[in-house]
Write a protein that holds these residues in place. Structure first.
Motif, PDB file in Angstrom:
ATOM      1  N   GLN A 210      61.309  35.804  33.174  1.00  0.00           N
ATOM      2  CA  GLN A 210      60.462  34.798  34.131  1.00  0.00           C
ATOM      3  C   GLN A 210      60.321  35.276  35.440  1.00  0.00           C
ATOM      4  O   GLN A 210      59.399  35.139  35.799  1.00  0.00           O
ATOM      5  CB  GLN A 210      61.103  33.323  33.870  1.00  0.00           C
ATOM      6  N   LEU A 234      55.903  36.209  29.814  1.00  0.00           N
ATOM      7  CA  LEU A 234      56.251  34.717  29.571  1.00  0.00           C
ATOM      8  C   LEU A 234      56.419  34.485  27.980  1.00  0.00           C
ATOM      9  O   LEU A 234      57.120  33.673  27.533  1.00  0.00           O
ATOM     10  CB  LEU A 234      55.534  33.581  30.276  1.00  0.00           C
ATOM     11  N   ALA A 237      59.189  36.150  26.749  1.00  0.00           N
ATOM     12  CA  ALA A 237      60.635  35.288  27.136  1.00  0.00           C
ATOM     13  C   ALA A 237      60.602  34.158  26.483  1.00  0.00           C
ATOM     14  O   ALA A 237      61.887  33.694  25.742  1.00  0.00           O
ATOM     15  CB  ALA A 237      60.385  34.963  28.497  1.00  0.00           C
ATOM     16  N   SER A 238      59.638  33.684  25.718  1.00  0.00           N
ATOM     17  CA  SER A 238      59.611  32.346  24.767  1.00  0.00           C
ATOM     18  C   SER A 238      60.373  32.866  23.372  1.00  0.00           C
ATOM     19  O   SER A 238      60.998  32.055  22.815  1.00  0.00           O
ATOM     20  CB  SER A 238      58.139  31.972  24.497  1.00  0.00           C
ATOM     21  N   GLU A 239      60.381  34.057  22.959  1.00  0.00           N
ATOM     22  CA  GLU A 239      60.832  34.670  21.954  1.00  0.00           C
ATOM     23  C   GLU A 239      62.296  35.000  22.262  1.00  0.00           C
ATOM     24  O   GLU A 239      63.136  34.541  21.512  1.00  0.00           O
ATOM     25  CB  GLU A 239      59.988  35.794  21.302  1.00  0.00           C
ATOM     26  N   ARG A 241      64.213  33.693  24.435  1.00  0.00           N
ATOM     27  CA  ARG A 241      65.040  32.474  24.695  1.00  0.00           C
ATOM     28  C   ARG A 241      65.801  32.005  23.300  1.00  0.00           C
ATOM     29  O   ARG A 241      66.998  31.482  23.409  1.00  0.00           O
ATOM     30  CB  ARG A 241      64.369  31.239  25.070  1.00  0.00           C
ATOM     31  N   ARG A 242      65.085  32.391  22.366  1.00  0.00           N
ATOM     32  CA  ARG A 242      66.119  32.207  20.727  1.00  0.00           C
ATOM     33  C   ARG A 242      67.094  33.178  20.593  1.00  0.00           C
ATOM     34  O   ARG A 242      68.102  32.890  19.753  1.00  0.00           O
ATOM     35  CB  ARG A 242      65.013  32.069  19.739  1.00  0.00           C
ATOM     36  N   ASN A 243      67.144  34.161  21.398  1.00  0.00           N
ATOM     37  CA  ASN A 243      68.137  35.293  21.098  1.00  0.00           C
ATOM     38  C   ASN A 243      69.131  35.305  22.385  1.00  0.00           C
ATOM     39  O   ASN A 243      70.272  34.908  22.019  1.00  0.00           O
ATOM     40  CB  ASN A 243      67.284  36.919  21.173  1.00  0.00           C
ATOM     41  N   TRP A 245      70.209  33.353  24.495  1.00  0.00           N
ATOM     42  CA  TRP A 245      70.557  32.086  24.874  1.00  0.00           C
ATOM     43  C   TRP A 245      71.854  31.793  25.489  1.00  0.00           C
ATOM     44  O   TRP A 245      72.325  31.153  26.146  1.00  0.00           O
ATOM     45  CB  TRP A 245      70.040  30.848  24.082  1.00  0.00           C
TER      46      TRP A 245
ATOM     47  N   HIS B  54      55.295  37.722  14.401  1.00  0.00           N
ATOM     48  CA  HIS B  54      55.647  36.348  15.057  1.00  0.00           C
ATOM     49  C   HIS B  54      54.614  35.417  14.703  1.00  0.00           C
ATOM     50  O   HIS B  54      54.027  34.505  15.640  1.00  0.00           O
ATOM     51  CB  HIS B  54      55.818  36.624  16.533  1.00  0.00           C
ATOM     52  N   ASN B  56      51.468  35.304  14.407  1.00  0.00           N
ATOM     53  CA  ASN B  56      50.189  35.475  14.839  1.00  0.00           C
ATOM     54  C   ASN B  56      49.281  36.035  14.054  1.00  0.00           C
ATOM     55  O   ASN B  56      49.118  37.144  13.762  1.00  0.00           O
ATOM     56  CB  ASN B  56      50.309  36.426  16.495  1.00  0.00           C
ATOM     57  N   GLN B 103      58.191  33.381  12.364  1.00  0.00           N
ATOM     58  CA  GLN B 103      58.252  32.267  13.762  1.00  0.00           C
ATOM     59  C   GLN B 103      57.596  32.825  14.936  1.00  0.00           C
ATOM     60  O   GLN B 103      57.591  34.283  15.119  1.00  0.00           O
ATOM     61  CB  GLN B 103      59.879  32.244  13.974  1.00  0.00           C
ATOM     62  N   GLY B 104      57.075  32.098  15.752  1.00  0.00           N
ATOM     63  CA  GLY B 104      56.605  32.611  17.256  1.00  0.00           C
ATOM     64  C   GLY B 104      55.561  31.838  17.638  1.00  0.00           C
ATOM     65  O   GLY B 104      55.273  31.805  18.737  1.00  0.00           O
ATOM     66  N   ASP B 109      56.165  26.938  13.711  1.00  0.00           N
ATOM     67  CA  ASP B 109      56.787  25.811  13.998  1.00  0.00           C
ATOM     68  C   ASP B 109      56.182  24.527  12.867  1.00  0.00           C
ATOM     69  O   ASP B 109      57.045  23.730  12.347  1.00  0.00           O
ATOM     70  CB  ASP B 109      56.974  25.178  15.256  1.00  0.00           C
ATOM     71  N   ASN B 141      64.976  39.431  13.130  1.00  0.00           N
ATOM     72  CA  ASN B 141      66.150  38.353  13.468  1.00  0.00           C
ATOM     73  C   ASN B 141      65.542  36.947  13.588  1.00  0.00           C
ATOM     74  O   ASN B 141      66.435  36.076  12.893  1.00  0.00           O
ATOM     75  CB  ASN B 141      66.745  38.822  14.659  1.00  0.00           C
ATOM     76  N   HIS B 142      64.239  36.753  13.674  1.00  0.00           N
ATOM     77  CA  HIS B 142      63.828  35.595  13.886  1.00  0.00           C
ATOM     78  C   HIS B 142      63.581  34.998  12.569  1.00  0.00           C
ATOM     79  O   HIS B 142      63.200  33.778  12.437  1.00  0.00           O
ATOM     80  CB  HIS B 142      62.363  35.554  14.691  1.00  0.00           C
ATOM     81  N   TYR B 146      64.643  29.372  11.238  1.00  0.00           N
ATOM     82  CA  TYR B 146      64.417  28.314  10.647  1.00  0.00           C
ATOM     83  C   TYR B 146      65.488  27.826   9.577  1.00  0.00           C
ATOM     84  O   TYR B 146      65.473  27.000   8.737  1.00  0.00           O
ATOM     85  CB  TYR B 146      63.092  28.018   9.989  1.00  0.00           C
ATOM     86  N   TRP B 232      73.038  34.958  17.829  1.00  0.00           N
ATOM     87  CA  TRP B 232      71.607  34.304  17.956  1.00  0.00           C
ATOM     88  C   TRP B 232      71.547  33.033  17.182  1.00  0.00           C
ATOM     89  O   TRP B 232      70.932  31.815  17.583  1.00  0.00           O
ATOM     90  CB  TRP B 232      70.789  35.196  18.124  1.00  0.00           C
ATOM     91  N   HIS B 302      61.453  44.936  17.013  1.00  0.00           N
ATOM     92  CA  HIS B 302      62.164  44.445  17.845  1.00  0.00           C
ATOM     93  C   HIS B 302      62.235  44.272  19.445  1.00  0.00           C
ATOM     94  O   HIS B 302      62.746  43.606  20.097  1.00  0.00           O
ATOM     95  CB  HIS B 302      63.707  44.556  17.430  1.00  0.00           C
ATOM     96  N   SER B 347      54.088  44.597  19.285  1.00  0.00           N
ATOM     97  CA  SER B 347      54.238  43.437  18.724  1.00  0.00           C
ATOM     98  C   SER B 347      53.056  42.464  18.526  1.00  0.00           C
ATOM     99  O   SER B 347      51.819  42.818  19.119  1.00  0.00           O
ATOM    100  CB  SER B 347      55.367  42.514  19.455  1.00  0.00           C
ATOM    101  N   TRP B 348      52.882  41.458  17.883  1.00  0.00           N
ATOM    102  CA  TRP B 348      51.936  40.223  17.643  1.00  0.00           C
ATOM    103  C   TRP B 348      50.651  40.984  17.206  1.00  0.00           C
ATOM    104  O   TRP B 348      49.809  40.635  17.558  1.00  0.00           O
ATOM    105  CB  TRP B 348      51.681  39.600  19.431  1.00  0.00           C
ATOM    106  N   GLY B 510      57.629  27.089  28.434  1.00  0.00           N
ATOM    107  CA  GLY B 510      57.999  27.092  27.255  1.00  0.00           C
ATOM    108  C   GLY B 510      59.282  28.210  26.839  1.00  0.00           C
ATOM    109  O   GLY B 510      59.890  28.121  25.725  1.00  0.00           O
ATOM    110  N   ASN B 511      59.489  29.108  27.806  1.00  0.00           N
ATOM    111  CA  ASN B 511      60.391  29.922  27.536  1.00  0.00           C
ATOM    112  C   ASN B 511      61.822  29.499  27.869  1.00  0.00           C
ATOM    113  O   ASN B 511      62.947  30.049  27.919  1.00  0.00           O
ATOM    114  CB  ASN B 511      60.076  31.210  28.423  1.00  0.00           C
ATOM    115  N   PRO B 626      70.506  26.977  22.502  1.00  0.00           N
ATOM    116  CA  PRO B 626      69.011  27.475  22.226  1.00  0.00           C
ATOM    117  C   PRO B 626      67.765  26.604  22.183  1.00  0.00           C
ATOM    118  O   PRO B 626      66.790  26.934  21.481  1.00  0.00           O
ATOM    119  CB  PRO B 626      69.378  28.223  20.830  1.00  0.00           C
TER     120      PRO B 626
END
Lengths: 248, 704
Positions: A210, A234, A237-239, A241-243, A245, B54, B56, B103-104, B109, B141-142, B146, B232, B302, B347-348, B510-511, B626
Motif C-alpha cells: 500500500q 492495491l 494487496a487485497s489478496e 491481506r488474507r495471507n 495478516w 482469482h 477473474n 477467490q479474489g 465472495d 492457498n486461497h 472459504y 494464513w 503464487h 496472475s488474473w 479494500g486491502n 484477517p
C-alpha cells in the motif's frame, strides 16, 4: 529471503553434520528437513510417534529437534509449556536461532504462561540476531526505537533495522524506508528509502504494498507517477491481506 | 543472503542436483516401449497454463462497477483468446491451472458467502474452465479461504476430514482432475485430494518418413500449496489438516506416478522461486522442487510474477527477486530452473504459460530433447506490446447470469438506511459524516474481540478505553470529483437505503485488515500531531489568501479519532508549527495523561508503520486479524436498523482553536457544496469562491 535467516540455526547444524561426516561418524544424524518434517507431524497433526522421535533426537542433543519438540509442547497445557520452554532454551544455547527468537518473543510478549519481561527477553533476541535471525533483529530495532529495555537509540535502531532488512524481513524494510525518508538515526536518503520500500513491497507485505502504491500515485521518492501500477498493487494487496495478516 | 549462510552453503547436501541430470532419462521410461511407433518419431507438445486466476473471468471491477478491458485488461475470458491461439499453434497440447482459482473478486465472495451456490451449481470460474477444456489443475492457498466444506462441495470431493462432509449427490465441479500432494487430513493421515492424476491425451506424432501417427500419452500431474496455509487460514484448517513439505511430498509421489504409467510428470507448484536452503516450511518451494528427480516441467505461481522474462516489445523487466536467483541454476531467458522447464503466468488471466517440449522416440520410449524446449509467459499484448487481445465473448455469455447477479448484489440494499448524507467534502474542517460510522464499527469490532478472547493478555486489557481512527480517504486526492458522498440528499424525512457496495465508499482501501494497537497518551498526542501535518501553518497576520490544506496527496494520513459518546476531544491550532498543534486533548472530560493507556482500532497499514507515525512500528499491535476494515464496516452497518446524524454522523472529536486572521483562509473542495456545509452547521465555512483546477475555494472563518 526470509527463510534463509530463519534457518541459519539449521545451517550451523548442517555444518556440524559436514564435520562429523569428515571424521567418519558411524550413523549420520537426520538432516534439518527430516527433523522439521517430523515437527510438522508433531505440531500440526499431533502425532504422538512423531513427538516421541523428536524427543529421542532432542535428548541426543540435536538443537533443531529440541526446537521442534518445544514447538509442539508449547501448544499444550501449562506443564507441557514448561517443558517446551526448557527445550527451547537448550536449543537456543545449542545455536538454534529460531529457538532463541521464540524464547525472546515469548518473554517479551508474556506467552506460554510467562509474565512479560522485556529485560529478560533482550539477551535471547540478541543471541538470535547474532545468529542472523532477521525477525529477532527487528524486535531489537523496535526496543531501541521505543526505548524499551534501555534508552531510546535511533542509531542502534537503524543498525538493527538494516540487519533485519538485509535478512529479508519485510516489516523491517518498510520501517527502514521510513527511517531513511525521515532521517531517523541517519541522514535523509531518498534513494535508500525508495529501495527498501520497493523491496518490502516485493515481499508481498500488504502495508508496504500500500505504501508503495500510494508513493506511485503521488510520484514520491523520485518515482514516476504510475496510477495503473498503483491500482494493480492495491489489488495485489487485497489478496495478500488474507495471507500476510499475521506477519512477524 | 547473509555471510554466515553463504559460507555454509557449499556444505549443504545436494544429492538432488546430481540426480537432476538423470531425470530426463528416467522421465519417460514409465510406459515401456510401443512397437507400433517407429524409432525416431517426434512429437511436439505444449503445456499451456494459467495461474492465480482469482475468480477473474471477465475484466471487471465489481466495487466500482467498472469494465477494465483494454490496457488494464485481465481475466480468463481474455486468457481464453491466448489459449485459442496457442492451441492453434500447438495442436498437441495440455491445458493446466496452478491454483488460486475460486477467490479474489466480489463474484467469488458472492458465490461463496453472500449467496453460497447450491451443490447442483458450478462456480462461474469452474464453468468457464470446463468450457475451455482444462485438462487438470492444482490448488492454491486461497482455495482454503472459504473453508473446507465449501471446497469439498465445489470440487465434489470427500476430503476425509473430520466434521467436513460433502453434500449428498453429485455437486457441480471442475470436469478435470484437481490434485494436491501435500495437504493431509489429520484424521486420515492421507491427502485431502487425489495427490496426483494421470491425464491420457491423444496426440499426433511425426514419423521419420514424415507421416502422421496418432499416439497416446499419459501426462502425470502433482500439486503443491505453500505450507503457510496453516497460518494464513488457521481458522479453517487448524487441527483438521497438516501440510507436508513440497520436496518430501514430491519425492514420495513422483515414483508412484511413474510406476502407474506417466510418460511425462508435470508439477503444479503453487509457489514461487526461492533459492535459499530448503526447509519443508518454506513458502516458495518451486526451486527445490525442480531438483526432485522425475519432474519434467514445473508450472509455478503464487508470486504473481512473470517467468521467464516477458518477451513482448517493451514488456516489463524481470522482477528483482527472480533476477537475483543464482544464474548457474536459473536461466530466466530460457525458463529453466536446474534444467527443468519452468513457467509462471503472472496472475488474473493476464498471461498464459507455454512450455513447448520436443519429444523423440528412442530405444522404445519418448525422450525429451531438452535443447529444443522453449518456455514463454505470454501476455495479452504479446503480438506487439501494444495491442491487447479481444476477450472471448462466449465466456461472457456463459457466466452472464452470475456476473449480473454479482452486480445486482453490489447494488442491493445493505439492510439499513441513513437520514444524513455521508460525505467528505468538509472533513478537513471537522465534518465526520463519512468517518464516524467507520470508527464506531471498528470500536465495536475491537471491543467484541477483546471481550470474547481467551488470551490472558488480551483479557487483561478489558478496562482500557477502546478508541478508533479513520481517515477521509476520498477527499479531493484525485481531483475535485474524488470525494466520498454516500446517500446524497438523505434527510430525516427522506432517508436512503445503503447499498452493499457503500462500505467500499466509506472505507476505500479494500486491502486493509483491521488491527488494534495499545498505546500511551503521549503516543496518542504524537499520532494526532502527525495527522495535523495535513494543515498548512496559518499566519494570522498575513493579509494574503492562505490555503488551509495545500495538498491532498497524503490525505489518507489525516486520521480522525473517535471514542464512544464522543468522549475523546481535541483541538487543532493551525497557527502553530507542526508538532505543536494539538491542544486540550481530553477523554471523558479529563486531560489525557501521557501515561494513560488506550487501545486504538485502526488498520494494518497504519499499525505496521504506514505513513511513518511516531511509535507505530508493528510492536504495539495487540490484535491482528484477517478481517478487512471494509468487511467490519459492512457487518456493523447491517446490524444497525437505521443510521442517524445524531448517533452516527455528528460526533466531532476535533475542532480548530479559534483564530482571527488578517487575510482570507480557504479550503478547496468540490464545487456547489456550500449548502452541505451549511446543513452540517459548519459555521466556519462562510462562502463559496473562485474555482481552482476544478475545485471551489470555500472561505473558512477560523474565528468561528
Amino acid at each position: 529471503m526470509k527463510t534463509s535467516l530463519k534457518t541459519a540455526g539449521l545451517g550451523l547444524w548442517i555444518a556440524l553434520l559436514g564435520l562429523t561426516a569428515c571424521v567418519g561418524a558411524a550413523k549420520p544424524p537426520p538432516d534439518s528437513a527430516t527433523i522439521e518434517s517430523l515437527g510438522i507431524l508433531a505440531s500440526q497433526a499431533g502425532q504422538a510417534e512423531a513427538k516421541q522421535q523428536l524427543r529421542h533426537w532432542a535428548e541426543q542433543g540435536l538443537p533443531i529437534a529440541q526446537r521442534e519438540l518445544a514447538r509442539s509442547l508449547l501448544r499444550g497445557d501449562s506443564e507441557a509449556q514448561q517443558q517446551g520452554l526448557d527445550w527451547l532454551g537448550r536449543a537456543a544455547l545449542g545455536g538454534d536461532a529460531e529457538a532463541a527468537y521464540l524464547q525472546g518473543e515469548g518473554l517479551r510478549l508474556g506467552r506460554y504462561g510467562q509474565r512479560p519481561d522485556v529485560t529478560a527477553a533482550k539477551p535471547w533476541l540478541e543471541r538470535a540476531a547474532e545468529l542472523r535471525h532477521a525477525d529477532a533483529a527487528l524486535a531489537l530495532a523496535r526496543l531501541a526505537r521505543n526505548g524499551e529495555a534501555g534508552p531510546r537509540d535511533a542509531a542502534a535502531a537503524l543498525r538493527w533495522l538494516q540487519l533485519a532488512a538485509q535478512g529479508g524481513n519485510a516489516q523491517a524494510m518498510l520501517l527502514l524506508s521510513n527511517a531513511y525518508a525521515q532521517g531517523q538515526g541517519t541522514a535523509v536518503d531518498w534513494l535508500q528509502a525508495r529501495h527498501w520500500l520497493e523491496q518490502a513491497a516485493d515481499r508481498h507485505f500488504p502495508a508496504a504494498i500500500q505504501a508503495y502504491a500510494l508513493a506511485l500515485e503521488n510520484g514520491e521518492l523520485g518515482l514516476d507517477k504510475d496510477p495503473a501500477q498503483a491500482r494493480e498493487l492495491l489489488m495485489e494487496a487485497s489478496e495478500e491481506r488474507r495471507n500476510r495478516w499475521n506477519t512477524r | 543472503m547473509s555471510a554466515l549462510t553463504s559460507q555454509l552453503r557449499p556444505r549443504l547436501p545436494q544429492p538432488a542436483l546430481a540426480s537432476a541430470c538423470l531425470a530426463a532419462l528416467l522421465a519417460l521410461s514409465g510406459c515401456g516401449s510401443d512397437s507400433a511407433i517407429p524409432e525416431g518419431s517426434t512429437l511436439e507438445l505444449a503445456l499451456l497454463s494459467t495461474t492465480d486466476l482469482h475468480q477473474n473471468v471477465l475484466s471487471y471491477d465489481y466495487y466500482q462497477l467498472k469494465d477494465l478491458t483494454g490496457s488494464a485488461g485481465l481475466g480468463l475470458a481474455a486468457a481464453a483468446t491466448l489459449i485459442k491461439t496457442a492451441r492453434a499453434e500447438n495442436p498437441n497440447n495440455v491445458l493446466l491451472d496452478d491454483g488460486d482459482v475460486i477467490q479474489g473478486t466480489l463474484l467469488g465472495d458472492y458465490q461463496a458467502q453472500a449467496q453460497p451456490i447450491p451443490c447442483s451449481a458450478t462456480l462461474a470460474i469452474h464453468k468457464a474452465m470446463n468450457t475451455l477444456g482444462f485438462d487438470g489443475g492444482g490448488l492454491g492457498n486461497h482455495e482454503f479461504n472459504y473453508g473446507l466444506p465449501f471446497l469439498s462441495q465445489t470440487l465434489n470431493t470427500e476430503l476425509g476430514v473430520t466434521g467436513v462432509a460433502k453434500p449428498a449427490g453429485d455437486c457441480g465441479a471442475p470436469k478435470f482432475p484437481v490434485v494436491n500432494s501435500n495437504v493431509m487430513s489429520v484424521a486420515g493421515k492421507s491427502p485431502i485430494l487425489k495427490p496426483y492424476a494421470l491425464i491420457n491425451k491423444s496426440f499426433n506424432a511425426t514419423m521419420p518418413n514424415g507421416g502422421s501417427l496418432p499416439v497416446s500419452l499419459n501426462i502425470g500431474i502433482l500439486g503443491f500449496v505453500p505450507p503457510q496455509v496453516m497460518d494464513w487460514d488457521a481458522k479453517n484448517l487448524a487441527g483438521k489438516v497438516y501440510v507436508n513439505g513440497v520436496v518430501e511430498s514430491a519425492t514420495q509421489y513422483v515414483p508412484e506416478l511413474r510406476s502407474k504409467g506417466a510418460h511425462l510428470v508435470v508439477a503444479l507448484s503453487h509457489g514461487g522461486l526461492d533459492a535459499s536452503p530448503y526447509s519443508p516450511l518454506m513458502e516458495n518451494g518451486s526451486f527445490h522442487l525442480s531438483k526432485v528427480p522425475g519432474i519434467d516441467a514445473l508450472i509455478t505461481g503464487h508470486s504473481h510474477l512473470i517467468f521467464p522474462a516477458a518477451q513482448e516489445a517493451n514488456g516489463p523487466k524481470l522482477d528483482g527477486s527472480l533476477a537475483s536467483l543464482p544464474a548457474a541454476s536459473v536461466d530466466s531467458v530460457k525458463g529453466l530452473v536446474n534444467g527443468v522447464p519452468t513457467v509462471m503466468a503472472q496472475s488474473w488471466g493476464r498471461r498464459l504459460g507455454i512450455i513447448k517440449l520436443s519429444l523423440v522416440y528412442q530405444g522404445g520410449q519418448w525422450v525429451v530433447q531438452k535443447d529444443k524446449t522453449t518456455v514463454e509467459s505470454r501476455g495479452l499484448n504479446y503480438t506487439d506490446g501494444k495491442t491487447f487481445v479481444t476477450p472471448d465473448a462466449s465466456l461472457a455469455s456463459l457466466i452472464d447470469a452470475e456476473h449480473q447477479a454479482t452486480i445486482a448484489y453490489a447494488k442491493q440494499p445493505l439492510g439499513t438506511t441513513t437520514d444524513f448524507e455521508m460525505s467528505a467534502y468538509f472533513a478537513l474542517v471537522g465534518d465526520v459524516s463519512a468517518i464516524q460510522i467507520v470508527n464506531q464499527a471498528q470500536i465495536d469490532y475491537v471491543k467484541s474481540f477483546i471481550a470474547s478472547s481467551s488470551d490472558a493478555t488480551l483479557k487483561s486489557y478489558a478496562n482500557i478505553p477502546v478508541i478508533s481512527c479513520s481517515a477521509p480517504f476520498k477527499a479531493g486526492r484525485n481531483g475535485a470529483g474524488d470525494f466520498t458522498d454516500v446517500a446524497p440528499g438523505a434527510t430525516p424525512t427522506a432517508p436512503q437505503a445503503l447499498q452493499v457496495r457503500n462500505p467500499g465508499d466509506l472505507y476505500l482501501y479494500g486491502n486493509n485488515n483491521i488491527q488494534a494497537v495499545k498505546i500511551k497518551g503521549a503516543d496518542l498526542k504524537a499520532w494526532l500531531e502527525t495527522s495535523a501535518k495535513q494543515f498548512a501553518q496559518i499566519d494570522p497576520t498575513n493579509t494574503a489568501a492562505q490555503d488551509l490544506v495545500p495538498s491532498y496527496s497524503t490525505i489518507y494520513n489525516f486520521d480522525v479519532f473517535y471514542a464512544e459518546n464522543n468522549a475523546l476531544t481535541y483541538q487543532v491550532d493551525v497557527s502553530k508549527p507542526v508538532g505543536a498543534r494539538i491542544v486540550n486533548l481530553s477523554y471523558q472530560g479529563q486531560p489525557v495523561a501521557d501515561s494513560a493507556d488506550f487501545i486504538v482500532a485502526t488498520n494494518d497499514y497504519r499499525a505496521g508503520g504506514g505513513g511513518a507515525f511516531p511509535g507505530l512500528d508493528g510492536s504495539k499491535t495487540i490484535i491482528k486479524s484477517p478481517d478487512a476494515n471494509q468487511a467490519v464496516v459492512a457487518a456493523y452497518l447491517k446490524r444497525q436498523p437505521q443510521l442517524t446524524s445524531a448517533a452516527n454522523g455528528s460526533g466531532r472529536a476535533w475542532r480548530f482553536v479559534k483564530l482571527n486572521t488578517a487575510g482570507p483562509v480557504y479550503l478547496r473542495s468540490a464545487p456547489g457544496k456550500l449548502a452541505i456545509a451549511q446543513g452540517l452547521g459548519l459555521a466556519q465555512v462562510t462562502a463559496e469562491g473562485a474555482a481552482d483546477n476544478g475545485y471551489s475555494r470555500y472561505a473558512i472563518d477560523l474565528s468561528k
